[in-house]
Design a protein around this motif. Structure first.
Motif, PDB file in Angstrom:
ATOM      1  N   LEU A 236     -11.074  27.308  31.382  1.00  0.00           N
ATOM      2  CA  LEU A 236     -12.339  27.754  31.497  1.00  0.00           C
ATOM      3  C   LEU A 236     -12.297  28.916  32.708  1.00  0.00           C
ATOM      4  O   LEU A 236     -13.421  29.476  32.732  1.00  0.00           O
ATOM      5  CB  LEU A 236     -13.154  26.451  32.082  1.00  0.00           C
ATOM      6  N   ALA A 237     -11.269  29.084  33.464  1.00  0.00           N
ATOM      7  CA  ALA A 237     -11.272  30.006  34.197  1.00  0.00           C
ATOM      8  C   ALA A 237     -11.442  31.462  33.522  1.00  0.00           C
ATOM      9  O   ALA A 237     -11.541  32.494  34.170  1.00  0.00           O
ATOM     10  CB  ALA A 237      -9.999  30.061  35.135  1.00  0.00           C
ATOM     11  N   GLU A 238     -10.677  31.582  32.413  1.00  0.00           N
ATOM     12  CA  GLU A 238     -10.855  32.681  31.464  1.00  0.00           C
ATOM     13  C   GLU A 238     -12.362  32.971  30.839  1.00  0.00           C
ATOM     14  O   GLU A 238     -12.340  34.206  30.204  1.00  0.00           O
ATOM     15  CB  GLU A 238      -9.674  32.800  30.420  1.00  0.00           C
ATOM     16  N   VAL A 239     -12.952  32.092  31.106  1.00  0.00           N
ATOM     17  CA  VAL A 239     -14.425  32.223  30.245  1.00  0.00           C
ATOM     18  C   VAL A 239     -15.139  33.380  31.276  1.00  0.00           C
ATOM     19  O   VAL A 239     -15.412  33.447  31.997  1.00  0.00           O
ATOM     20  CB  VAL A 239     -15.168  31.008  30.154  1.00  0.00           C
ATOM     21  N   GLU A 240     -15.563  34.383  30.228  1.00  0.00           N
ATOM     22  CA  GLU A 240     -16.370  35.411  30.584  1.00  0.00           C
ATOM     23  C   GLU A 240     -18.052  35.404  30.375  1.00  0.00           C
ATOM     24  O   GLU A 240     -18.871  35.554  30.941  1.00  0.00           O
ATOM     25  CB  GLU A 240     -16.006  36.914  29.937  1.00  0.00           C
ATOM     26  N   SER A 241     -18.368  34.610  29.202  1.00  0.00           N
ATOM     27  CA  SER A 241     -19.729  34.289  28.765  1.00  0.00           C
ATOM     28  C   SER A 241     -19.602  33.103  27.766  1.00  0.00           C
ATOM     29  O   SER A 241     -18.847  32.905  26.791  1.00  0.00           O
ATOM     30  CB  SER A 241     -20.334  35.445  28.276  1.00  0.00           C
ATOM     31  N   ILE A 242     -20.921  32.510  27.773  1.00  0.00           N
ATOM     32  CA  ILE A 242     -21.158  31.738  26.632  1.00  0.00           C
ATOM     33  C   ILE A 242     -22.612  31.986  26.096  1.00  0.00           C
ATOM     34  O   ILE A 242     -23.515  32.119  26.844  1.00  0.00           O
ATOM     35  CB  ILE A 242     -21.047  30.259  26.959  1.00  0.00           C
ATOM     36  N   THR A 243     -22.715  32.239  24.916  1.00  0.00           N
ATOM     37  CA  THR A 243     -23.825  32.627  24.202  1.00  0.00           C
ATOM     38  C   THR A 243     -24.452  32.066  22.808  1.00  0.00           C
ATOM     39  O   THR A 243     -23.229  31.741  22.322  1.00  0.00           O
ATOM     40  CB  THR A 243     -23.825  34.338  23.856  1.00  0.00           C
ATOM     41  N   PRO A 244     -25.427  32.154  22.788  1.00  0.00           N
ATOM     42  CA  PRO A 244     -25.839  31.799  21.133  1.00  0.00           C
ATOM     43  C   PRO A 244     -24.957  32.630  20.131  1.00  0.00           C
ATOM     44  O   PRO A 244     -24.694  33.803  20.200  1.00  0.00           O
ATOM     45  CB  PRO A 244     -27.289  32.127  20.920  1.00  0.00           C
ATOM     46  N   GLY A 245     -24.531  31.838  19.027  1.00  0.00           N
ATOM     47  CA  GLY A 245     -23.918  32.631  17.955  1.00  0.00           C
ATOM     48  C   GLY A 245     -24.722  32.638  16.617  1.00  0.00           C
ATOM     49  O   GLY A 245     -25.837  32.128  16.674  1.00  0.00           O
ATOM     50  N   THR A 246     -23.980  33.266  15.826  1.00  0.00           N
ATOM     51  CA  THR A 246     -24.592  33.472  14.402  1.00  0.00           C
ATOM     52  C   THR A 246     -23.634  32.875  13.476  1.00  0.00           C
ATOM     53  O   THR A 246     -22.466  33.015  13.361  1.00  0.00           O
ATOM     54  CB  THR A 246     -25.033  34.717  14.013  1.00  0.00           C
ATOM     55  N   PRO A 247     -24.368  32.329  12.237  1.00  0.00           N
ATOM     56  CA  PRO A 247     -23.437  31.481  11.032  1.00  0.00           C
ATOM     57  C   PRO A 247     -22.690  32.758  10.645  1.00  0.00           C
ATOM     58  O   PRO A 247     -23.011  34.020  10.542  1.00  0.00           O
ATOM     59  CB  PRO A 247     -24.359  31.169  10.346  1.00  0.00           C
ATOM     60  N   THR A 248     -21.358  32.555  10.378  1.00  0.00           N
ATOM     61  CA  THR A 248     -20.665  33.456   9.734  1.00  0.00           C
ATOM     62  C   THR A 248     -19.967  32.818   8.324  1.00  0.00           C
ATOM     63  O   THR A 248     -20.339  31.728   7.850  1.00  0.00           O
ATOM     64  CB  THR A 248     -19.329  33.776  10.499  1.00  0.00           C
ATOM     65  N   MET A 249     -19.460  33.544   7.454  1.00  0.00           N
ATOM     66  CA  MET A 249     -18.935  33.387   6.193  1.00  0.00           C
ATOM     67  C   MET A 249     -18.043  32.071   6.288  1.00  0.00           C
ATOM     68  O   MET A 249     -17.281  32.056   7.122  1.00  0.00           O
ATOM     69  CB  MET A 249     -17.994  34.399   5.721  1.00  0.00           C
ATOM     70  N   GLY A 250     -18.443  30.926   5.326  1.00  0.00           N
ATOM     71  CA  GLY A 250     -17.801  29.801   5.309  1.00  0.00           C
ATOM     72  C   GLY A 250     -18.220  28.795   6.426  1.00  0.00           C
ATOM     73  O   GLY A 250     -17.589  27.823   6.415  1.00  0.00           O
ATOM     74  N   ALA A 251     -19.134  29.175   7.209  1.00  0.00           N
ATOM     75  CA  ALA A 251     -19.791  28.174   8.038  1.00  0.00           C
ATOM     76  C   ALA A 251     -20.513  26.882   7.407  1.00  0.00           C
ATOM     77  O   ALA A 251     -20.842  26.915   6.104  1.00  0.00           O
ATOM     78  CB  ALA A 251     -21.001  28.828   8.922  1.00  0.00           C
TER      79      ALA A 251
END
Length: 171
Positions: free
Chosen positions: A113-128
């Motif tokens: 978690l020390a390497e985390v820059e951001s957490i954002t809403p995502g979007t479905p991608t192919m195969g989701a």
């Protein structure tokens, strides 16, 4: 007669349950009516007081609250499919670990978690996963890569985002 009372021992089994995961903790409590131990006990000065055992129990219980766990879909690295994984958010070690399943003891991967820059809403991608709401996707950007996740529903996704962000702000 009083010497037999001073060596009376009993065990108390305590069952803890957090996030649907049970674990058993056995405490050994000494009932001591005398202030000295006899040489036959072999425990001179080596007994733990009930207050010490109680504080150890409290520590174990609070360590249990230091994590959050559950199932999420994770998109594999480049050109890999979405797969269900069991995740453990460990606030003490400041890690998000994942496993093939809840019963698996061997960790598939660790996100520091020390390497985390951001957490954002995502979007479905192919195969989701098809049955999942498109708002249940979120991305975790680290210094090394972007991890794509999907929860069963929007509320679970928000819980994971909130708990991960809480860990990030604690650092």
């Amino acid at each position: 007669m009083s010497s037999s009372l001073s060596h009376h021992r009993r065990s108390l089994g305590v069952y803890l349950q957090e996030s649907g995961v049970g674990s058993t903790l056995n405490l050994s409590l000494d009932s001591d009516t005398s202030s000295t131990s006899t040489p036959s006990s072999g425990k001179q000065g080596g007994r733990k007081s009930t207050s010490t055992l109680y504080s150890q129990f409290q520590m174990s219980e609070s360590e249990n609250r230091q994590s959050y766990e559950g199932s999420l879909y994770k998109k594999g690295a480049f050109m890999k499919p979405w797969k269900p994984r069991w995740f453990v958010l460990d606030k003490t070690k400041h890690q998000l670990r994942y496993y093939d399943s809840r019963m698996d003891t061997e960790c598939k991967g660790v996100i520091d978690l020390a390497e985390v820059e951001s957490i954002t809403p995502g979007t479905p991608t192919m195969g989701a996963p098809k049955t999942v709401d498109e708002k249940a996707f979120f991305d975790l950007k680290t210094t090394k890569r972007v991890y794509n996740f999907c929860a069963q529903d929007v509320q679970l996704a928000q819980q994971w985002i909130d708990r991960i962000q809480s860990c990030l702000s604690d650092a």
